[in-house]
Design an enzyme around this catalytic site. Structure first.
Site, PDB file in Angstrom:
ATOM      1  N   ASN A 262      -4.843  -4.569  -1.905  1.00 50.22           N
ATOM      2  CA  ASN A 262      -4.639  -3.976  -3.224  1.00 50.22           C
ATOM      3  C   ASN A 262      -4.406  -2.470  -3.181  1.00 50.22           C
ATOM      4  O   ASN A 262      -3.758  -1.926  -4.071  1.00 50.22           O
ATOM      5  CB  ASN A 262      -5.857  -4.291  -4.105  1.00 50.22           C
TER       6      ASN A 262
ATOM      7  N   GLY B 288       3.225  -6.236 -14.039  1.00 53.77           N
ATOM      8  CA  GLY B 288       3.990  -5.251 -14.785  1.00 53.77           C
ATOM      9  C   GLY B 288       3.067  -4.114 -15.189  1.00 53.77           C
ATOM     10  O   GLY B 288       2.282  -3.621 -14.375  1.00 53.77           O
TER      11      GLY B 288
ATOM     12  N   TYR C 167       8.855   4.719  -4.716  1.00 53.04           N
ATOM     13  CA  TYR C 167       7.810   3.769  -5.109  1.00 53.04           C
ATOM     14  C   TYR C 167       8.379   2.355  -5.139  1.00 53.04           C
ATOM     15  O   TYR C 167       7.778   1.417  -4.597  1.00 53.04           O
ATOM     16  CB  TYR C 167       7.221   4.132  -6.476  1.00 53.04           C
TER      17      TYR C 167
ATOM     18  N   ARG D 102     -13.910   6.494  -1.777  1.00 52.33           N
ATOM     19  CA  ARG D 102     -14.889   7.274  -2.541  1.00 52.33           C
ATOM     20  C   ARG D 102     -16.267   6.616  -2.441  1.00 52.33           C
ATOM     21  O   ARG D 102     -16.523   5.581  -3.050  1.00 52.33           O
ATOM     22  CB  ARG D 102     -14.432   7.379  -3.999  1.00 52.33           C
TER      23      ARG D 102
END
Length: 249
Positions: free
Chosen positions: A84, A181, A150, A34
């Site tokens: 990431n 987490g 996932y 973006r």
């Protein structure tokens, strides 16, 4: 001055990493899909350090290669790579999963990490130094209901990190993974396709990690003396004991 390249830098953990590394005198290469967010973040960080933006989708291998090859001379020696970029799409049992969701997760979480690593690691090998941090997940250590694909992609990140550590060890390159987490980011809103109410319920009754919490841990890992490699780190909110055990109050 060292240089860090961060994928998925326009939101969440990636953006928090860009901020903490810029504050700590790293030249920062921020990557994302973006342009408006890249430009906004670059403007913010330019008051702290040197910044370069790369606009590409990690799942597009040609775009990845071209973007990394386009880096100017003062940014082309990458000391730290933070893989990431990635996402979760849907939360369905295997028999009713959406094939497009599966492709999107595999393309970004696994293939994207590989494409970026393939573009960056040769330079590290040539210089015989570097540090790679792959952002995994508690879902890469455990499996939970409806998390099938996932979880599989994050298990792949865990395995790839271990493989990269072995392959790059002869060249003095550090490799590690950070497995968060529950972190309150756009993650759940993306997973639930913009359903903000459903996304908010994920964190209801507990104190989740913030992106800054995770970025702080990542910076700690990277800032250790070079003879120390933290190769595997799980970071959970105190209210979370496992992928499925959470203390809501």
């Amino acid at each position: 001055m060292k240089t860090v390249l961060i994928t998925g830098a326009t939101s969440g953990i990636g953006r928090a990493c860009a901020r903490i590394f810029a504050k700590n005198n790293f030249k920062v290469i921020i990557c994302g899909r973006r342009q408006d967010r890249l430009s906004e973040l670059a403007d913010e960080l330019s008051h702290l350090s040197e910044v370069h933006t790369l606009l590409f989708d990690v799942s597009d291998k040609m775009a990845v290669a071209e973007a990394i090859a386009s880096l100017p001379e003062n940014f082309c020696e990458i000391d730290v790579l933070i893989n990431n970029a990635g996402n979760a799409h849907g939360l369905d049992p295997i028999q009713s999963g959406n094939l497009d969701d599966w492709d999107a997760m595999i393309d970004s979480n696994v293939k994207g990490l590989l494409y970026v690593s393939k573009a960056v690691t040769p330079g590290m090998v040539d210089r015989r130094k570097g540090h790679i941090i792959n952002i995994g997940s508690i879902a890469g250590k455990e499996v939970y209901a409806n998390g099938n694909v996932y979880c599989a992609t994050k298990h792949a990140v865990d395995a790839l990190t271990k493989g990269m550590l072995i392959d790059l060890n002869p060249y003095g390159i550090k490799v590690g993974a950070v497995h968060p987490g529950m972190v309150e980011t756009e993650f759940s809103e993306v997973r639930f396709k913009g359903d903000s109410d459903r996304a908010a319920n994920v964190y209801k009754g507990l104190t989740p990690l913030s992106p800054d919490d995770v970025a702080d841990a990542i910076y700690f890992v990277v800032s250790r003396p070079y003879h120390i490699n933290i190769s595997d780190l799980i970071i959970l909110p105190t209210d979370q004991a496992s992928a499925t055990v959470v203390n809501r109050h």
